[in-house]
Write a protein that holds these residues in place. Structure first.
Motif, PDB file in Angstrom:
ATOM      1  N   GLY A   1       0.772  -1.228   0.000  1.00  0.00           N
ATOM      2  CA  GLY A   1       0.000   0.000   0.000  1.00  0.00           C
ATOM      3  C   GLY A   1       0.801   1.274   0.000  1.00  0.00           C
ATOM      4  O   GLY A   1       0.228   2.362   0.056  1.00  0.00           O
ATOM      5  N   ARG A   2       2.115   1.192  -0.058  1.00  0.00           N
ATOM      6  CA  ARG A   2       2.910   2.418  -0.034  1.00  0.00           C
ATOM      7  C   ARG A   2       2.877   3.083  -1.399  1.00  0.00           C
ATOM      8  O   ARG A   2       3.015   2.427  -2.431  1.00  0.00           O
ATOM      9  N   LEU A   3       2.695   4.392  -1.406  1.00  0.00           N
ATOM     10  CA  LEU A   3       2.612   5.124  -2.663  1.00  0.00           C
ATOM     11  C   LEU A   3       3.928   5.021  -3.422  1.00  0.00           C
ATOM     12  O   LEU A   3       5.002   5.230  -2.844  1.00  0.00           O
ATOM     13  N   PRO A   4       3.879   4.703  -4.721  1.00  0.00           N
ATOM     14  CA  PRO A   4       5.128   4.582  -5.489  1.00  0.00           C
ATOM     15  C   PRO A   4       5.896   5.890  -5.574  1.00  0.00           C
ATOM     16  O   PRO A   4       7.114   5.886  -5.702  1.00  0.00           O
ATOM     17  N   GLN A   5       5.172   7.034  -5.497  1.00  0.00           N
ATOM     18  CA  GLN A   5       5.872   8.318  -5.525  1.00  0.00           C
ATOM     19  C   GLN A   5       6.802   8.458  -4.327  1.00  0.00           C
ATOM     20  O   GLN A   5       7.930   8.943  -4.444  1.00  0.00           O
ATOM     21  N   HIS A   6       6.337   8.028  -3.157  1.00  0.00           N
ATOM     22  CA  HIS A   6       7.154   8.134  -1.954  1.00  0.00           C
ATOM     23  C   HIS A   6       8.326   7.156  -1.996  1.00  0.00           C
ATOM     24  O   HIS A   6       9.447   7.494  -1.611  1.00  0.00           O
ATOM     25  N   THR A   7       8.057   5.944  -2.470  1.00  0.00           N
ATOM     26  CA  THR A   7       9.138   4.963  -2.589  1.00  0.00           C
ATOM     27  C   THR A   7      10.202   5.453  -3.553  1.00  0.00           C
ATOM     28  O   THR A   7      11.407   5.354  -3.287  1.00  0.00           O
TER      29      THR A   7
END
Length: 319
Positions: free
Chosen positions: A35-41
């Motif tokens: 569920g982690r946003l790909p932008q943040h990763t």
């Protein structure tokens, strides 16, 4: 600057690179599925790359006297090579960003096979002509042809997997079919969060119960938790993103080659060829990552800070 001049050292470097190239996609895919946003990763990934590039440039780039050091080349008139290096960083960033979405739509194994094969096919062909055909074509291009076959097989596997997933979802009970029809919607997400405890990694919790991998229930549960929703999307979207990522990756190596070897003779006479431009490449990489991140998510940095705070609270709650 420090140079690896032995074949043994070069082989060790290749083994290290293969190990890390094989692990980072799996880790980033796992984060998206939680569920982690790909932008943040990707922002974390880009910042780390930039820091690593600066550290390497200021350490290994300053060792030895045989070649121009990193700081020495910063003041030289080598802007054509720097622009090629930054162009390589841009296409590498586009490829990495696209790959994050391709993993969600196509799957990790198929995406890596197709993108890597396209990179070999196009990148090897372009570098072959840039290097004035120094390699033996009768040995080189049969191998390239094998990778081209891998592209076709990977596309076929994706079509087969998509059909298999559709069949699994059709086999669900009527209740689960209703869930499938509304999966990803805000109404279902709220209900799931209250009744089943389904929350994403951005909010610091996860689903307590896990469905068996490969089943229809697993696919529905995964769709509820992941940050990129893929149910109901055309399967050709995933392949298109994958092919685009492969083309971007394939252009990075020729750009890198032009920056270091100056086959197009863009440098003035007497100007040394660019030796260590890791910092320049990753500067372009970081710049594009931040620009795309700010464009894709409003108040991206604020969202990123909230994400970091939630992660810290989640870890503290588990201690």
């Amino acid at each position: 600057m420090y140079l690896v001049e032995s074949k043994g050292g070069a082989i060790v470097c290749m083994l290290f690179s293969l190990f890390f190239l094989g692990t980072w996609p799996a880790i980033m895919t796992l984060l998206e599925r939680r569920g982690r946003l790909p932008q943040h990763t990707y922002l974390d990934y880009s910042i780390t790359n930039l820091l690593a590039a600066v550290i390497i440039a200021l350490t290994f780039g300053e060792i030895g006297n045989g070649r121009p050091n990193f700081t020495t080349q910063l003041s030289q008139d080598n802007w054509p090579s720097i622009m090629f290096a930054m162009a390589g960083g841009v296409v590498l960033s586009l490829g990495n960003l696209s790959t994050q979405y391709a993993w969600a739509f196509v799957g990790l194994s198929v995406t890596e096979v197709i993108t890597s094969s396209i990179t070999v096919v196009i990148g090897t062909t372009l570098n072959y002509f840039l290097d004035d055909k120094i390699n033996r074509a009768e040995i080189l291009f049969p191998g390239v042809g094998c990778f081209l076959i891998a592209v076709c097989l990977g596309s076929a596997v994706h079509s087969s997997n998509a059909a298999d997933n559709r069949a699994k979802l059709k086999s669900l009970t009527s209740d689960n079919k209703n869930v499938t029809a509304t999966v990803g919607s805000s109404a279902y997400s709220n209900e799931a969060s209250q009744n089943k405890g389904v929350k994403d990694l951005e909010n610091g919790s996860s689903t307590p119960e896990k469905a068996k991998a490969g089943t229809a229930d697993f696919l529905v549960d995964l769709e509820n938790r992941r940050s990129i929703k893929v149910f109901g999307r055309n399967t050709s979207i995933g392949l298109s993103i994958t092919f685009f990522a492969g083309v971007c990756f394939s252009l990075f190596s020729p750009a890198f080659n032009l920056a270091t070897n100056d086959q197009w003779h863009t440098l003035e006479k007497g100007v040394p060829k660019l030796i260590l431009m890791t910092g320049m490449v990753e500067a372009g990489h970081f710049w594009l990552a931040c620009s795309v991140d700010l464009g894709m998510v409003s108040s991206s940095w604020e969202a990123k800070l909230r994400d970091m705070q939630q992660q810290m609270l989640f870890r503290h709650s588990r201690l």
